[in-house]
Write a protein that holds these residues in place. Structure first.
Motif, PDB file in Angstrom:
ATOM      1  N   ILE A   1       5.587   0.769   7.216  1.00  0.00           N
ATOM      2  CA  ILE A   1       5.572  -0.676   6.984  1.00  0.00           C
ATOM      3  C   ILE A   1       5.727  -0.924   5.494  1.00  0.00           C
ATOM      4  O   ILE A   1       5.145  -0.212   4.679  1.00  0.00           O
ATOM      5  CB  ILE A   1       4.238  -1.295   7.457  1.00  0.00           C
ATOM      6  CG1 ILE A   1       3.998  -0.996   8.927  1.00  0.00           C
ATOM      7  CG2 ILE A   1       4.196  -2.790   7.207  1.00  0.00           C
ATOM      8  CD1 ILE A   1       2.591  -1.315   9.388  1.00  0.00           C
ATOM      9  N   HIS A   2       6.492  -1.952   5.134  1.00  0.00           N
ATOM     10  CA  HIS A   2       6.636  -2.321   3.727  1.00  0.00           C
ATOM     11  C   HIS A   2       5.460  -3.210   3.336  1.00  0.00           C
ATOM     12  O   HIS A   2       5.173  -4.199   3.996  1.00  0.00           O
ATOM     13  CB  HIS A   2       7.964  -3.062   3.498  1.00  0.00           C
ATOM     14  CG  HIS A   2       8.156  -3.455   2.078  1.00  0.00           C
ATOM     15  ND1 HIS A   2       7.756  -4.662   1.590  1.00  0.00           N
ATOM     16  CD2 HIS A   2       8.692  -2.783   1.034  1.00  0.00           C
ATOM     17  CE1 HIS A   2       8.040  -4.720   0.306  1.00  0.00           C
ATOM     18  NE2 HIS A   2       8.621  -3.590  -0.048  1.00  0.00           N
ATOM     19  N   LYS A   3       4.770  -2.841   2.266  1.00  0.00           N
ATOM     20  CA  LYS A   3       3.643  -3.637   1.764  1.00  0.00           C
ATOM     21  C   LYS A   3       4.061  -4.251   0.442  1.00  0.00           C
ATOM     22  O   LYS A   3       4.509  -3.551  -0.464  1.00  0.00           O
ATOM     23  CB  LYS A   3       2.412  -2.755   1.587  1.00  0.00           C
ATOM     24  CG  LYS A   3       1.172  -3.519   1.198  1.00  0.00           C
ATOM     25  CD  LYS A   3      -0.036  -2.657   1.445  1.00  0.00           C
ATOM     26  CE  LYS A   3      -1.364  -3.207   1.119  1.00  0.00           C
ATOM     27  NZ  LYS A   3      -1.639  -4.474   0.767  1.00  0.00           N
ATOM     28  N   ASP A   4       3.925  -5.561   0.323  1.00  0.00           N
ATOM     29  CA  ASP A   4       4.304  -6.265  -0.902  1.00  0.00           C
ATOM     30  C   ASP A   4       3.387  -5.880  -2.060  1.00  0.00           C
ATOM     31  O   ASP A   4       2.285  -5.364  -1.860  1.00  0.00           O
ATOM     32  CB  ASP A   4       4.241  -7.780  -0.686  1.00  0.00           C
ATOM     33  CG  ASP A   4       5.275  -8.268   0.313  1.00  0.00           C
ATOM     34  OD1 ASP A   4       6.345  -7.623   0.409  1.00  0.00           O
ATOM     35  OD2 ASP A   4       5.009  -9.281   0.982  1.00  0.00           O
ATOM     36  N   ALA A   5       3.836  -6.173  -3.266  1.00  0.00           N
ATOM     37  CA  ALA A   5       3.035  -5.936  -4.455  1.00  0.00           C
ATOM     38  C   ALA A   5       1.771  -6.802  -4.376  1.00  0.00           C
ATOM     39  O   ALA A   5       1.800  -7.918  -3.835  1.00  0.00           O
ATOM     40  CB  ALA A   5       3.829  -6.291  -5.703  1.00  0.00           C
TER      41      ALA A   5
END
Length: 95
Positions: free
Chosen positions: A73-77
């Motif tokens: 999963i891509h996790k935002d900054a």
């Protein structure tokens, strides 16, 4: 490991140390917390002499894994609050 000190216990100890009543100690503690929160929220840092330094650090965007499914999963900054413990406190605990 001992149970953490509650706010009520901290206020009582602070009042005793200051030689004042609990209302004054509560006001002092709440003001200190508010100042630290404002400063760190605005990207600054607060050094508590003999205790440590509280600061905010930005984490870059990254890929993480869901442990249940294994899916990437891509996790935002985002930002996280960190604390560096002072050497004096470390030494008093270990010495």
């Amino acid at each position: 490991m001992a149970k953490p000190m509650t706010k009520t216990q901290l206020v009582a100890a602070l009042a005793e140390e200051m030689g004042s009543d609990k209302k004054t100690a509560t006001s002092a503690l709440d003001s200190m917390i508010e100042i630290i929160t404002k400063e760190v929220s605005n990207g600054g840092a607060v050094t508590l002499p003999g205790v440590g330094k509280i600061y905010c650090r930005e984490r870059p965007a990254r890929m993480v894994r869901n442990p249940a499914t294994g899916e990437q999963i891509h996790k935002d900054a985002d930002k996280v609050v960190k604390m560096t413990i002072a050497k004096a406190l470390k030494d008093s605990v270990n010495g």
